[in-house]
Design an enzyme around this catalytic site. Structure first.
Site, PDB file in Angstrom:
ATOM      1  N   LYS A   1     -59.133 -36.366 -50.575  1.00 16.82           N
ATOM      2  CA  LYS A   1     -60.555 -35.982 -50.582  1.00 16.82           C
ATOM      3  C   LYS A   1     -60.740 -34.543 -51.044  1.00 16.82           C
ATOM      4  CE  LYS A   1     -62.225 -39.313 -47.277  1.00 16.82           C
ATOM      5  NZ  LYS A   1     -62.685 -39.604 -45.941  1.00 16.82           N
TER       6      LYS A   1
ATOM      7  N   LYS B  91     -58.493 -48.579 -52.306  1.00 18.51           N
ATOM      8  CA  LYS B  91     -59.107 -49.184 -51.120  1.00 18.51           C
ATOM      9  C   LYS B  91     -60.600 -49.415 -51.349  1.00 18.51           C
ATOM     10  CE  LYS B  91     -60.419 -46.613 -47.729  1.00 18.51           C
ATOM     11  NZ  LYS B  91     -60.614 -45.693 -46.619  1.00 18.51           N
TER      12      LYS B  91
ATOM     13  N   LYS C  99     -66.304 -47.163 -48.275  1.00 18.44           N
ATOM     14  CA  LYS C  99     -67.769 -47.084 -48.267  1.00 18.44           C
ATOM     15  C   LYS C  99     -68.307 -45.812 -48.902  1.00 18.44           C
ATOM     16  CE  LYS C  99     -67.722 -46.236 -43.385  1.00 18.44           C
ATOM     17  NZ  LYS C  99     -66.811 -45.093 -43.298  1.00 18.44           N
TER      18      LYS C  99
END
Ligand code: TYM
Length: 348
Positions: free
Chosen positions: A112, A197, A200
């Protein structure tokens, strides 16, 4: 009784990955077999660039979806993390046990932070310390088991390490928890990119099935899933990741086994149709219940209020014990007269 704790972060609309990897087991198994707490971890949603109104909206929606997926407040505790101060209280103490090297090794942080820097943005300090807050979420309740998808197991390992280290240095305070990933669908992959993956917070809508997607949207997304260059339906994650992902989704939705199911379908097309229908049928009851609950927001609010009260009472003794063990002066002792003076006296 076993204590189970898990959570979901309101950073985006909840996905099929969240449901198959975590939420469905919470409702079907965990709440019936354990003392269970399920948390909308809203503080974690502030670790990346965020819109306050959206976080509030997504928190409410996540709570509604947890109940719609079958969590029963008579059987378990559903609450919002920021309503229970003990999480942040304990997080700081655990920061005094964790090392910065440990934080920088966390895969999610590395990924991230790299993405954030690529966009030219800055990385919030809370993104680095996020796993410590997650450890606090878990350790505050004396949690034995943490039902999560594969992507969270490294964070649960850190919670274990911190619990063991704290107990060794300051005396036994925390239960040492363990992650319990599901047997199938522990990592549901993006339908358009089976190497990533289904997350969301990602931007790639067509590869992500959201729990509130209309049936036709679900069908379209599954039918357009990227498959592999072969023709045969074989369950092989390395050689046929797209097909393997569909087989896992189908298995998780129907209660089957991905290897056995691979023998049932002769073409990618028939596998996709079966998977699309299985997903639609799996989501149908959740969506129906979600609609009912949206018509009664007072009910959801009441559940969260009661849940926070219960959670506070459960977490407080452990967090107080951790404060005492690490050397912080209990608030009551400051005014407790002669008996306490030896503790707070001059001989430090
Ligand atoms: P979050 O919000 O990303 O995901 C919630 C749960 O869903 C699982 N999951 C998946 N499982 C399978 N396939 C996928 N594609 C997929 N995507 C998500 C996650 O593994 C998770 O179980 N850090 C956590 C939230 C958290 C937490 C906690 C969890 C904060 N404190 C304490 C457990 C205990 C997170 O970001 O989950």
């Amino acid at each position: 009784m076993t204590l189970v704790f898990s959570g979901v972060k309101p950073t985006g609309h909840l996905t099929l990955g969240n449901y198959l990897g975590a939420m469905r087991r919470w409702a079907d198994v965990d709440q019936h077999q354990a003392d269970a707490l399920f948390c909308i971890v809203d503080l974690h949603a502030l670790t990346v660039d965020h819109d306050p109104a959206r976080v509030r909206r997504l928190s409410r929606q996540a709570a509604t979806l947890l109940l719609a997926s079958g969590l029963d407040p008579e059987l378990c505790t559903v609450f919002v993390q920021s309503h229970v101060d003990e999480h942040a209280r304990l997080s700081y103490v655990l920061e005094c046990v964790a090392t910065d090297g440990e934080m920088r090794r966390m895969i999610q942080y590395k990924e991230k932070a790299a993405r954030e820097r690529e966009r030219g943005g800055s990385v919030r300090l809370s993104l680095l310390t996020y796993p410590v807050l997650m450890a606090a979420d878990i350790l505050a309740y004396g949690t034995d088991e943490v039902p999560v998808g594969d992507d969270q197991t490294q964070h649960v390992e850190l919670a274990r390490d911190l619990a063991v280290r704290f107990n060794q240095r300051y005396g036994h305070t925390f239960v040492v928890p363990r992650a319990t990933p599901p047997q199938v669908a522990a990592r549901v992959m993006n339908l358009q990119d089976p190497a990533s993956k289904m997350g969301k917070s990602d931007d790639s809508g067509p590869g992500i099935v959201y729990l509130l997607d209309e049936p036709d949207v679900v069908r379209k997304k599954v039918m357009r899933a990227v498959t592999d260059s072969g023709r045969e339906v074989v369950y092989d994650r390395a050689a046929q990741p797209g097909v393997a992902n569909l087989l896992e989704i189908l298995a998780a939705c129907t209660g089957g086994n991905p290897s056995e199911l691979s023998g049932v379908y002769e073409s990618y097309g028939s596998l996709k149709s079966a998977t699309a229908e299985a997903v639609v049928e799996t989501l149908r009851p959740v969506q129906e219940r979600h609609r009912e609950l949206c018509a009664d927001p007072g009910y959801v609010e009441g559940v969260l209020r009661d849940g926070a009260e219960r959670a506070r009472a459960m977490a407080r003794p452990t967090v107080d014990a951790a404060y005492r063990a690490i050397g912080l002066l209990p608030a009551a002792a400051a005014g407790a007269g002669a008996a306490a003076t030896s503790d707070i006296g001059v001989t430090v």
